[in-house]
Enzyme design. Structure first.
Site, PDB file in Angstrom:
ATOM      1  N   HIS A 152       0.866  -1.181   0.000  1.00  0.00           N
ATOM      2  CA  HIS A 152       0.000   0.000   0.000  1.00  0.00           C
ATOM      3  C   HIS A 152       0.900   1.227   0.000  1.00  0.00           C
ATOM      4  O   HIS A 152       1.545   1.542   1.010  1.00  0.00           O
ATOM      5  CB  HIS A 152      -0.901  -0.016   1.238  1.00  0.00           C
ATOM      6  CG  HIS A 152      -1.743   1.214   1.390  1.00  0.00           C
ATOM      7  ND1 HIS A 152      -2.626   1.637   0.422  1.00  0.00           N
ATOM      8  CD2 HIS A 152      -1.830   2.118   2.398  1.00  0.00           C
ATOM      9  CE1 HIS A 152      -3.222   2.739   0.826  1.00  0.00           C
ATOM     10  NE2 HIS A 152      -2.754   3.055   2.020  1.00  0.00           N
ATOM     11  N   LYS A 173       0.085  10.251   1.358  1.00  0.00           N
ATOM     12  CA  LYS A 173       0.941   9.695   0.294  1.00  0.00           C
ATOM     13  C   LYS A 173       0.443  10.115  -1.088  1.00  0.00           C
ATOM     14  O   LYS A 173       1.226  10.551  -1.935  1.00  0.00           O
ATOM     15  CB  LYS A 173       0.965   8.162   0.395  1.00  0.00           C
ATOM     16  CG  LYS A 173       1.508   7.628   1.704  1.00  0.00           C
ATOM     17  CD  LYS A 173       1.549   6.119   1.723  1.00  0.00           C
ATOM     18  CE  LYS A 173       0.167   5.483   1.692  1.00  0.00           C
ATOM     19  NZ  LYS A 173      -0.625   5.777   2.907  1.00  0.00           N
ATOM     20  N   ASP A 191      -1.843   3.791  -4.455  1.00  0.00           N
ATOM     21  CA  ASP A 191      -2.638   2.931  -3.577  1.00  0.00           C
ATOM     22  C   ASP A 191      -2.098   1.505  -3.524  1.00  0.00           C
ATOM     23  O   ASP A 191      -1.664   1.044  -2.474  1.00  0.00           O
ATOM     24  CB  ASP A 191      -4.111   2.928  -3.982  1.00  0.00           C
ATOM     25  CG  ASP A 191      -4.987   2.328  -2.887  1.00  0.00           C
ATOM     26  OD1 ASP A 191      -4.710   2.592  -1.703  1.00  0.00           O
ATOM     27  OD2 ASP A 191      -5.932   1.594  -3.212  1.00  0.00           O
ATOM     28  N   ARG A 257      20.161  13.412  11.011  1.00  0.00           N
ATOM     29  CA  ARG A 257      20.469  14.837  10.847  1.00  0.00           C
ATOM     30  C   ARG A 257      21.573  15.069   9.821  1.00  0.00           C
ATOM     31  O   ARG A 257      21.672  16.157   9.256  1.00  0.00           O
ATOM     32  CB  ARG A 257      20.899  15.423  12.202  1.00  0.00           C
ATOM     33  CG  ARG A 257      19.864  15.294  13.307  1.00  0.00           C
ATOM     34  CD  ARG A 257      18.694  16.227  13.092  1.00  0.00           C
ATOM     35  NE  ARG A 257      19.090  17.612  13.165  1.00  0.00           N
ATOM     36  CZ  ARG A 257      19.136  18.333  14.295  1.00  0.00           C
ATOM     37  NH1 ARG A 257      18.810  17.762  15.451  1.00  0.00           N
ATOM     38  NH2 ARG A 257      19.490  19.598  14.271  1.00  0.00           N
TER      39      ARG A 257
END
Length: 336
Positions: A152, A173, A191, A257
């Site tokens: 998905h 998304k 999807d 980071r």
């Protein structure tokens, strides 16, 4: 991102009918025996050249594979009288072979067709040379029998980099994918994305046959990206290179980071880099996604910004007398 092994599938066999349907369309393979034997099955992606079997040595005959008759096999059979060829074909057809493919545009022997019709074994032909058609058939069968994973997600080609956006349902998304399409990138699927292992270290992604270029945008409904943005906005398959996992910002979560440490996830035994991207109000995820793609390209061509900065810092630490906190040592009327 969690991989549910229940979503991994692999075909165990295909019918000759399925094989002919796809190879006739894509490779121009023709049937000399009509639909005879179309219910037979192919159980593996390998091919076999039955030269030794035609000569009578069948101890190592890989009869369960598609049999390829190239110039070598045809030349040998042409050198024999008809009665001898009939005996050879009868011996070969004692084995449960899936089918025969004759290459180089050579017409099959009448006695071969006659016996094949009687035994229910399909005979196909191709105008391509043996090497070319063998490569195409093996590539097709490799794809058919490959492991496939259904996920998905949203899959977009961003600057030529296949980016898979994953995350909880409703996190955005599809909206990120739509924004990328509007900025000129190309949607592969939304999807439901089907990932297929293609060779060593390669995963190809595509959509389903029904709705690969349709999108569900919450609050709007279903949209057709191809009709709305044109064919420039879509593609049917793309290699997966980066996974972007969208998640709600968690102050207790340690996000990278510097980018020095690369995190990979293994999908169908292929390592794919994964980047966790926290969602915050005001954060432009689309631009960040473009930067991820460009940064991946730079790394691919040998430039890693994080490593360069780390090396520069290390050099300054080794020679602190050369360290200057400012990038320039003069300012004059704002000119450089």
């Amino acid at each position: 991102m969690k991989i549910d092994k229940k979503n991994i599938s692999q075909k165990e066999s295909i019918t000759i009918k399925y094989f002919h349907k796809h190879t006739s369309k894509n490779f121009g393979i023709v049937s000399y025996t009509g639909e005879v034997g179309f219910d037979r099955t192919i159980n593996q992606p390998n091919l076999h050249r039955p030269g030794l079997a035609l000569a009578g040595f069948v101890k190592l005959f890989s009869y369960d594979r598609i049999q390829i008759f190239g110039n070598t096999e045809i030349s040998y059979l042409n050198s024999l009288p008809i009665e001898k060829r009939k005996i050879i074909f009868e011996n070969i057809f004692e084995f449960n072979i899936p089918c025969i493919v004759i290459t180089n545009g050579v017409m099959p022997f009448p006695e071969l067709i006659e016996l094949a019709l009687k035994k229910g074994i399909p005979i196909f032909g191709s105008s391509l040379d043996t090497t070319k058609i063998s490569y195409l058939i093996v590539d097709f069968l490799d794809d058919v029998f490959a492991n496939k994973l259904s996920v998905h997600a949203s899959f977009v080609d961003v600057y030529g980099i296949g980016m898979l956006f994953v995350g909880k349902s409703g996190i955005g998304k599809s909206e990120v994918a739509l924004d990328l399409v509007e900025r000129g990138h190309r949607l592969v699927a939304d999807d439901v994305v089907i990932l297929t292992k293609k060779g060593e270290g390669i995963l190809m992604g595509t959509g389903t046959s029904l709705g690969s270029h349709f999108m569900e945008i919450r609050g709007i409904g279903i949209i057709d990206v191809r009709s709305m943005f044109g064919v420039r906005a879509i593609r049917f398959q793309k290699r997966l290179e980066v996974i972007v996992e969208l998640e709600v910002w968690d102050p207790n979560q340690a996000y990278t980071r510097t980018g020095l440490d690369i995190t990979n996830i293994q999908i169908i035994n292929v390592d794919i880099p994964i980047i966790k991207l926290p969602i915050l109000p005001g954060k432009n995820i689309t631009v960040v996604a473009e930067v991820i793609a460009l940064n991946y390209l730079l790394k691919h061509y040998g430039y890693d910004a994080a490593k360069v900065l780390s090396e520069n810092i290390q050099k300054k630490m080794e020679r602190p007398e050369d360290f200057d906190i400012s990038n320039v040592n003069y300012f004059e009327h704002d000119f450089e």
